[in-house]
Write a protein that holds these residues in place. Structure first.
Motif, PDB file in Angstrom:
ATOM      1  N   ASP A 103      -0.743   6.372  -0.487  1.00 62.32           N
ATOM      2  CA  ASP A 103       0.611   6.301   0.046  1.00 62.32           C
ATOM      3  C   ASP A 103       0.582   5.497   1.344  1.00 62.32           C
ATOM      4  O   ASP A 103      -0.051   5.910   2.317  1.00 62.32           O
ATOM      5  CB  ASP A 103       1.123   7.716   0.307  1.00 62.32           C
ATOM      6  CG  ASP A 103       2.573   7.739   0.734  1.00 62.32           C
ATOM      7  OD1 ASP A 103       3.114   6.675   1.125  1.00 62.32           O
ATOM      8  OD2 ASP A 103       3.188   8.830   0.699  1.00 62.32           O
ATOM      9  N   PRO A 104       1.251   4.345   1.411  1.00 65.84           N
ATOM     10  CA  PRO A 104       1.215   3.512   2.621  1.00 65.84           C
ATOM     11  C   PRO A 104       1.888   4.159   3.823  1.00 65.84           C
ATOM     12  O   PRO A 104       1.690   3.711   4.955  1.00 65.84           O
ATOM     13  CB  PRO A 104       1.941   2.233   2.198  1.00 65.84           C
ATOM     14  CG  PRO A 104       2.833   2.657   1.075  1.00 65.84           C
ATOM     15  CD  PRO A 104       2.087   3.742   0.356  1.00 65.84           C
ATOM     16  N   PHE A 128      -3.587  13.348  11.116  1.00 62.57           N
ATOM     17  CA  PHE A 128      -2.905  12.624  10.049  1.00 62.57           C
ATOM     18  C   PHE A 128      -1.438  12.440  10.436  1.00 62.57           C
ATOM     19  O   PHE A 128      -0.814  13.330  11.020  1.00 62.57           O
ATOM     20  CB  PHE A 128      -2.977  13.393   8.727  1.00 62.57           C
ATOM     21  CG  PHE A 128      -4.381  13.644   8.241  1.00 62.57           C
ATOM     22  CD1 PHE A 128      -5.277  12.600   8.100  1.00 62.57           C
ATOM     23  CD2 PHE A 128      -4.799  14.920   7.912  1.00 62.57           C
ATOM     24  CE1 PHE A 128      -6.556  12.819   7.640  1.00 62.57           C
ATOM     25  CE2 PHE A 128      -6.083  15.156   7.449  1.00 62.57           C
ATOM     26  CZ  PHE A 128      -6.972  14.105   7.311  1.00 62.57           C
ATOM     27  N   ASP A 129      -0.891  11.271  10.085  1.00 66.02           N
ATOM     28  CA  ASP A 129       0.516  10.978  10.334  1.00 66.02           C
ATOM     29  C   ASP A 129       1.260  10.792   9.020  1.00 66.02           C
ATOM     30  O   ASP A 129       0.717  10.218   8.061  1.00 66.02           O
ATOM     31  CB  ASP A 129       0.687   9.686  11.142  1.00 66.02           C
ATOM     32  CG  ASP A 129       0.151   9.798  12.553  1.00 66.02           C
ATOM     33  OD1 ASP A 129      -0.164  10.918  12.983  1.00 66.02           O
ATOM     34  OD2 ASP A 129       0.041   8.750  13.227  1.00 66.02           O
ATOM     35  N   LYS A 130       2.494  11.246   9.011  1.00 64.10           N
ATOM     36  CA  LYS A 130       3.399  10.985   7.890  1.00 64.10           C
ATOM     37  C   LYS A 130       4.565  10.188   8.453  1.00 64.10           C
ATOM     38  O   LYS A 130       5.418  10.722   9.167  1.00 64.10           O
ATOM     39  CB  LYS A 130       3.880  12.303   7.285  1.00 64.10           C
ATOM     40  CG  LYS A 130       4.672  12.150   5.990  1.00 64.10           C
ATOM     41  CD  LYS A 130       4.978  13.521   5.393  1.00 64.10           C
ATOM     42  CE  LYS A 130       5.649  13.397   4.044  1.00 64.10           C
ATOM     43  NZ  LYS A 130       5.928  14.723   3.443  1.00 64.10           N
ATOM     44  N   THR A 131       4.586   8.887   8.165  1.00 64.29           N
ATOM     45  CA  THR A 131       5.576   7.994   8.769  1.00 64.29           C
ATOM     46  C   THR A 131       6.795   7.861   7.866  1.00 64.29           C
ATOM     47  O   THR A 131       6.833   8.360   6.742  1.00 64.29           O
ATOM     48  CB  THR A 131       4.970   6.602   9.010  1.00 64.29           C
ATOM     49  OG1 THR A 131       4.843   5.923   7.748  1.00 64.29           O
ATOM     50  CG2 THR A 131       3.591   6.707   9.657  1.00 64.29           C
ATOM     51  N   ASN A 132       7.783   7.142   8.373  1.00 63.26           N
ATOM     52  CA  ASN A 132       8.972   6.829   7.583  1.00 63.26           C
ATOM     53  C   ASN A 132       8.904   5.400   7.042  1.00 63.26           C
ATOM     54  O   ASN A 132       9.919   4.824   6.654  1.00 63.26           O
ATOM     55  CB  ASN A 132      10.234   7.018   8.421  1.00 63.26           C
ATOM     56  CG  ASN A 132      10.527   8.480   8.671  1.00 63.26           C
ATOM     57  OD1 ASN A 132      10.520   9.289   7.750  1.00 63.26           O
ATOM     58  ND2 ASN A 132      10.774   8.845   9.916  1.00 63.26           N
ATOM     59  N   SER A 177      -8.330   1.605  11.064  1.00 70.05           N
ATOM     60  CA  SER A 177      -8.991   1.100   9.867  1.00 70.05           C
ATOM     61  C   SER A 177      -8.924   2.094   8.726  1.00 70.05           C
ATOM     62  O   SER A 177      -9.181   1.748   7.577  1.00 70.05           O
ATOM     63  CB  SER A 177     -10.454   0.776  10.183  1.00 70.05           C
ATOM     64  OG  SER A 177     -11.133   1.932  10.636  1.00 70.05           O
ATOM     65  N   ASN A 178      -8.561   3.359   9.038  1.00 69.88           N
ATOM     66  CA  ASN A 178      -8.507   4.386   7.998  1.00 69.88           C
ATOM     67  C   ASN A 178      -7.179   4.431   7.262  1.00 69.88           C
ATOM     68  O   ASN A 178      -7.053   5.135   6.277  1.00 69.88           O
ATOM     69  CB  ASN A 178      -8.768   5.770   8.605  1.00 69.88           C
ATOM     70  CG  ASN A 178     -10.208   5.920   9.063  1.00 69.88           C
ATOM     71  OD1 ASN A 178     -11.108   5.392   8.440  1.00 69.88           O
ATOM     72  ND2 ASN A 178     -10.416   6.631  10.153  1.00 69.88           N
ATOM     73  N   ALA A 179      -6.177   3.728   7.767  1.00 72.45           N
ATOM     74  CA  ALA A 179      -4.889   3.738   7.071  1.00 72.45           C
ATOM     75  C   ALA A 179      -5.080   3.203   5.661  1.00 72.45           C
ATOM     76  O   ALA A 179      -5.853   2.255   5.450  1.00 72.45           O
ATOM     77  CB  ALA A 179      -3.873   2.885   7.827  1.00 72.45           C
ATOM     78  N   PRO A 180      -4.421   3.783   4.661  1.00 71.00           N
ATOM     79  CA  PRO A 180      -4.625   3.353   3.277  1.00 71.00           C
ATOM     80  C   PRO A 180      -4.473   1.851   3.078  1.00 71.00           C
ATOM     81  O   PRO A 180      -5.179   1.245   2.287  1.00 71.00           O
ATOM     82  CB  PRO A 180      -3.560   4.129   2.511  1.00 71.00           C
ATOM     83  CG  PRO A 180      -3.336   5.356   3.328  1.00 71.00           C
ATOM     84  CD  PRO A 180      -3.493   4.919   4.751  1.00 71.00           C
TER      85      PRO A 180
END
Length: 250
Positions: A103-104, A128-132, A177-180
């Motif tokens: 999930d980007p 961990f972040d859950k962005t919009n 660098s860990n972002a999908p």
């Protein structure tokens, strides 16, 4: 011949061990119930939610395989080893994979661990972040820009703590660098939780991360169960009193 068979058995055993080690490794995460909460007082933008003191952070983090031994939580980030995670803060669900595709909008800010000689995690610090979604804006002043809002979960055993935010305003971002998808500026470094802006927060003082599932919490008796318990106590007391009176009159 016996020596040959022994060597074959040893080789098969080693192969089985390596095959098991090469498979996914699942860790179970569970915090203590939240002891502190901040509730939104208004909801001008985003999805506003309220945490309850009985809720907690829980779920799993799956790694592609065994981690390297003797890692240091101060310096070693294993975010690239995370295959998936399924975490809930009681209001939001964080899932890295959506139908098998990263999930980007989900960002692994950092995933630092210490491990022992066998590669088992002994200390940890995750965010961990859950962005919009893009654009990943920031806002240093009160703003109704939904792209500047983010939900986050942070938990660590280094100085045991858990902090979860919903609809918080992101003040600064960075590229991780860990972002999908390694999206520039997707990671949120700093947030502010302002109830009047629709943000909320919950905190706990302890969290565990283990290879074995945590024990389920002890069930709390319902109102009807308490009534049955009270009735049982009254009946037992009445029977004891009746027996006492019979002995006195005998």
């Amino acid at each position: 011949m016996k020596q040959l068979i022994g060597c074959a058995v040893a080789a098969l055993s080693l192969w089985a061990t390596q095959a098991a080690a090469a498979g996914p490794v699942v860790y179970y995460v569970q915090s203590a119930p939240y002891t502190s909460t901040i509730d939104p007082t208004a909801c001008p933008v985003g999805v506003c939610k309220t945490y309850a003191s009985g809720q907690r952070l829980s779920g799993t983090i799956t790694f592609f395989g065994s981690l390297d031994p003797d890692l240091n939580v101060q310096t070693d980030d294993v975010g690239h080893m995370i295959d998936d995670f399924q975490l809930s803060d009681g209001q939001n669900t964080y899932t890295l994979l959506n139908a098998g595709i990263p999930d980007p909008d989900m960002v692994i800010n950092f995933a630092n661990v210490s491990t022992d000689a066998n590669g088992v995690i002994t200390a940890f610090e995750f965010k961990f972040d859950k962005t919009n979604g893009a654009p990943f804006n920031v806002s240093a002043v009160p703003s109704n820009d939904v792209q500047a809002r983010v939900a986050t979960i942070y938990f660590t055993s280094v100085h045991p703590a858990v902090s979860v935010d919903n609809n918080a305003r992101c003040l600064t971002r960075h590229t991780v660098s860990n972002a999908p998808t390694n999206t520039p500026g997707a990671g949120c470094l700093q947030t502010t939780v302002t109830p009047a802006e629709g943000a909320s927060q919950a905190q706990a003082s302890a969290v565990t991360m283990s290879l074995t599932p945590p024990s389920p919490p002890a069930p709390v008796p319902t109102l009807s169960e308490w009534a049955m318990i009270l009735l049982g106590v009254l009946l037992a007391g009445g029977a004891a009193l009746n027996l006492h009176r019979r002995r006195q009159t005998a």
